[in-house]
Design a protein around this motif. Structure first.
Motif, PDB file in Angstrom:
ATOM      1  N   ALA A  57      17.678   9.597 -11.607  1.00 58.01           N
ATOM      2  CA  ALA A  57      17.375  10.883 -10.968  1.00 58.01           C
ATOM      3  C   ALA A  57      16.775  10.738  -9.576  1.00 58.01           C
ATOM      4  N   HIS A  58      16.194   9.576  -9.258  1.00 58.33           N
ATOM      5  CA  HIS A  58      15.484   9.415  -7.983  1.00 58.33           C
ATOM      6  C   HIS A  58      15.895   8.122  -7.276  1.00 58.33           C
ATOM      7  N   PRO A  59      17.171   8.022  -6.895  1.00 56.23           N
ATOM      8  CA  PRO A  59      17.637   6.779  -6.264  1.00 56.23           C
ATOM      9  C   PRO A  59      16.923   6.477  -4.950  1.00 56.23           C
ATOM     10  N   GLU A  60      16.471   7.515  -4.241  1.00 55.99           N
ATOM     11  CA  GLU A  60      15.804   7.283  -2.954  1.00 55.99           C
ATOM     12  C   GLU A  60      14.451   6.594  -3.160  1.00 55.99           C
ATOM     13  N   VAL A  61      13.752   6.949  -4.227  1.00 54.03           N
ATOM     14  CA  VAL A  61      12.477   6.295  -4.533  1.00 54.03           C
ATOM     15  C   VAL A  61      12.721   4.848  -4.941  1.00 54.03           C
ATOM     16  N   ILE A  62      13.709   4.643  -5.779  1.00 54.33           N
ATOM     17  CA  ILE A  62      14.042   3.298  -6.256  1.00 54.33           C
ATOM     18  C   ILE A  62      14.456   2.416  -5.087  1.00 54.33           C
ATOM     19  N   GLU A  63      15.210   2.959  -4.157  1.00 57.28           N
ATOM     20  CA  GLU A  63      15.654   2.178  -2.998  1.00 57.28           C
ATOM     21  C   GLU A  63      14.463   1.714  -2.162  1.00 57.28           C
ATOM     22  N   GLN A  64      13.518   2.600  -1.959  1.00 61.01           N
ATOM     23  CA  GLN A  64      12.348   2.248  -1.154  1.00 61.01           C
ATOM     24  C   GLN A  64      11.521   1.158  -1.834  1.00 61.01           C
ATOM     25  N   ILE A  65      11.312   1.300  -3.133  1.00 62.54           N
ATOM     26  CA  ILE A  65      10.499   0.316  -3.841  1.00 62.54           C
ATOM     27  C   ILE A  65      11.245  -1.011  -3.972  1.00 62.54           C
ATOM     28  N   ALA A  66      12.554  -0.946  -4.134  1.00 60.88           N
ATOM     29  CA  ALA A  66      13.354  -2.172  -4.153  1.00 60.88           C
ATOM     30  C   ALA A  66      13.204  -2.938  -2.840  1.00 60.88           C
ATOM     31  N   THR A 118      10.620  -2.836  -0.845  1.00 56.95           N
ATOM     32  CA  THR A 118       9.271  -3.414  -0.810  1.00 56.95           C
ATOM     33  C   THR A 118       9.214  -4.710  -1.603  1.00 56.95           C
ATOM     34  N   ILE A 119       9.815  -4.716  -2.791  1.00 59.97           N
ATOM     35  CA  ILE A 119       9.861  -5.948  -3.593  1.00 59.97           C
ATOM     36  C   ILE A 119      10.562  -7.056  -2.817  1.00 59.97           C
ATOM     37  N   ALA A 120      11.737  -6.721  -2.268  1.00 52.31           N
ATOM     38  CA  ALA A 120      12.557  -7.714  -1.570  1.00 52.31           C
ATOM     39  C   ALA A 120      11.857  -8.286  -0.340  1.00 52.31           C
ATOM     40  N   ASN A 121      10.961  -7.509   0.252  1.00 54.87           N
ATOM     41  CA  ASN A 121      10.265  -7.952   1.464  1.00 54.87           C
ATOM     42  C   ASN A 121       8.977  -8.708   1.174  1.00 54.87           C
ATOM     43  N   THR A 122       8.615  -8.821  -0.097  1.00 52.95           N
ATOM     44  CA  THR A 122       7.407  -9.571  -0.446  1.00 52.95           C
ATOM     45  C   THR A 122       7.654 -11.061  -0.236  1.00 52.95           C
ATOM     46  N   PRO A 123       6.785 -11.751   0.512  1.00 55.04           N
ATOM     47  CA  PRO A 123       6.977 -13.188   0.714  1.00 55.04           C
ATOM     48  C   PRO A 123       6.994 -13.943  -0.612  1.00 55.04           C
ATOM     49  N   ALA A 124       7.921 -14.876  -0.743  1.00 59.28           N
ATOM     50  CA  ALA A 124       8.058 -15.603  -2.010  1.00 59.28           C
ATOM     51  C   ALA A 124       6.759 -16.293  -2.407  1.00 59.28           C
ATOM     52  N   GLU A 125       6.120 -16.936  -1.467  1.00 60.37           N
ATOM     53  CA  GLU A 125       4.885 -17.652  -1.794  1.00 60.37           C
ATOM     54  C   GLU A 125       3.749 -16.686  -2.101  1.00 60.37           C
ATOM     55  N   GLY A 126       3.750 -15.533  -1.439  1.00 53.15           N
ATOM     56  CA  GLY A 126       2.748 -14.514  -1.741  1.00 53.15           C
ATOM     57  C   GLY A 126       2.877 -14.019  -3.168  1.00 53.15           C
ATOM     58  N   PHE A 127       4.119 -13.754  -3.584  1.00 51.16           N
ATOM     59  CA  PHE A 127       4.372 -13.337  -4.966  1.00 51.16           C
ATOM     60  C   PHE A 127       3.963 -14.442  -5.937  1.00 51.16           C
ATOM     61  N   ALA A 128       4.382 -15.663  -5.645  1.00 47.89           N
ATOM     62  CA  ALA A 128       4.157 -16.768  -6.571  1.00 47.89           C
ATOM     63  C   ALA A 128       2.668 -17.018  -6.787  1.00 47.89           C
ATOM     64  N   LEU A 139       0.801  -1.226   0.000  1.00 48.87           N
ATOM     65  CA  LEU A 139       0.000   0.000   0.000  1.00 48.87           C
ATOM     66  C   LEU A 139       0.833   1.275   0.000  1.00 48.87           C
ATOM     67  N   SER A 140       2.116   1.185   0.353  1.00 52.26           N
ATOM     68  CA  SER A 140       2.958   2.388   0.431  1.00 52.26           C
ATOM     69  C   SER A 140       3.161   3.053  -0.915  1.00 52.26           C
ATOM     70  N   VAL A 141       2.947   2.328  -2.022  1.00 52.72           N
ATOM     71  CA  VAL A 141       3.121   2.939  -3.347  1.00 52.72           C
ATOM     72  C   VAL A 141       2.140   4.095  -3.555  1.00 52.72           C
ATOM     73  N   VAL A 179      14.463  -8.480  -8.103  1.00 49.20           N
ATOM     74  CA  VAL A 179      14.374  -7.069  -7.728  1.00 49.20           C
ATOM     75  C   VAL A 179      14.852  -6.157  -8.857  1.00 49.20           C
ATOM     76  N   GLU A 180      16.070  -6.354  -9.332  1.00 40.45           N
ATOM     77  CA  GLU A 180      16.620  -5.461 -10.352  1.00 40.45           C
ATOM     78  C   GLU A 180      15.863  -5.541 -11.679  1.00 40.45           C
ATOM     79  N   PRO A 181      15.575  -6.743 -12.189  1.00 41.44           N
ATOM     80  CA  PRO A 181      14.802  -6.794 -13.437  1.00 41.44           C
ATOM     81  C   PRO A 181      13.431  -6.135 -13.312  1.00 41.44           C
ATOM     82  N   THR A 182      12.835  -6.233 -12.133  1.00 37.12           N
ATOM     83  CA  THR A 182      11.522  -5.616 -11.922  1.00 37.12           C
ATOM     84  C   THR A 182      11.636  -4.104 -11.963  1.00 37.12           C
ATOM     85  N   LEU A 183      12.625  -3.566 -11.283  1.00 42.29           N
ATOM     86  CA  LEU A 183      12.819  -2.113 -11.292  1.00 42.29           C
ATOM     87  C   LEU A 183      13.073  -1.597 -12.708  1.00 42.29           C
ATOM     88  N   GLU A 184      13.801  -2.365 -13.510  1.00 37.52           N
ATOM     89  CA  GLU A 184      14.077  -1.955 -14.886  1.00 37.52           C
ATOM     90  C   GLU A 184      12.808  -1.922 -15.730  1.00 37.52           C
TER      91      GLU A 184
END
Length: 262
Positions: free
Chosen positions: A162-171, A173-183, A33-35, A147-152
């Protein structure tokens, strides 16, 4: 805050300073929801703004069973009932845009307007294996590898630089998503097809696409606007996550749409 929705402990945030009409935001695959933080900050003075985490994302529990996009739409319907919302404007991004379409189809009486962002009307047959492969890969090797392919895919190179701070936050969030939840969500997404039902949507509809979105080409989003009677289509200079990449333009567009005729 948490509620048990259809057997799933579900996190939601309600901003209702304005006490106005309900406005619900649904996030992307491997998001939470943070997006929508910036949008909530803008709209909360005029709307009752609801954000929540889909099954297996953020702080919402992972579903023990497989599910469909229709099930996710039912989750939103139940959440609104529990919160006492008679109806809502609904805005969905990526998989959230698929959920929003199914919500407008299956729960039309609860929809004030529909906004679909960066989502197609259906997943092409040749694209389905891609999502199933991502699900299998994440189950086997964890989510860090996507994580990286998704951000790309989600952002243009210019925005990432231009916005590394935004990318870091969203990265994060991706990394913290449970694997089974994503799958499980990726598997549900792979089977999505709303084409046969879109013409039944009778509520005001806005479809937003990113001109540089390679994951969901804008022609696939335009099919929604071409099928839903009277729908408005807007193309923004962004990749997949236009509400983040061109947030001011998106915000102005959504604001104007929501203020339009009922």
């Amino acid at each position: 805050m948490q509620l048990n929705i259809n057997g799933i402990d579900t996190r939601y945030v309600l901003d209702n300073e304005g006490g106005g009409p309900w406005l619900t935001f649904i996030h992307q695959l491997a998001g939470d929801l943070s997006v929508w933080d910036q949008m909530a900050g803008y709209f909360r003075d005029s709307y009752t703004v609801l954000r929540y985490d889909l099954r297996g994302h953020g702080h919402t529990a992972v579903s023990p069973d497989a599910f469909t996009i229709d099930d996710l739409a039912d989750d939103l319907s139940e959440l609104l009932d529990r919160l006492g919302a008679p109806s809502t404007h609904v805005v969905g991004l990526s998989i959230g845009g698929m959920v929003a379409q199914k919500f407008a189809i299956n729960h039309a009486d609860k929809v004030d307007s529909l906004t679909v962002v960066g989502a197609p009307a259906f997943i092409r047959e040749e694209a389905r294996p891609t999502f199933l492969q991502r699900a299998a890969s994440v189950r086997e090797s964890g989510i860090a590898g996507i994580v990286e392919p998704t951000l790309e895919r989600w952002f243009t190179a210019e925005f990432r630089k231009a916005h590394p701070e935004v990318i870091e936050q969203i990265a994060e969030t991706i990394a913290n998503t449970p694997a089974e939840g994503f799958a499980r969500a990726a598997e549900a997404l792979s089977r999505f097809d709303a084409r046969a039902e879109l013409a039944s949507i009778a509520k005001r509809t806005l479809v937003v696409a990113g001109e540089q979105d390679n994951g969901t080409p804008h022609a696939e989003s335009k099919l929604i606007a071409d099928t839903v009677p009277g729908a408005q289509f807007e193309l923004l200079n962004a990749a997949h996550l236009s509400p983040v990449e061109v947030s001011q333009r998106f915000c102005a567009l959504l604001d104007a749409f929501l203020r339009g005729p009922a």
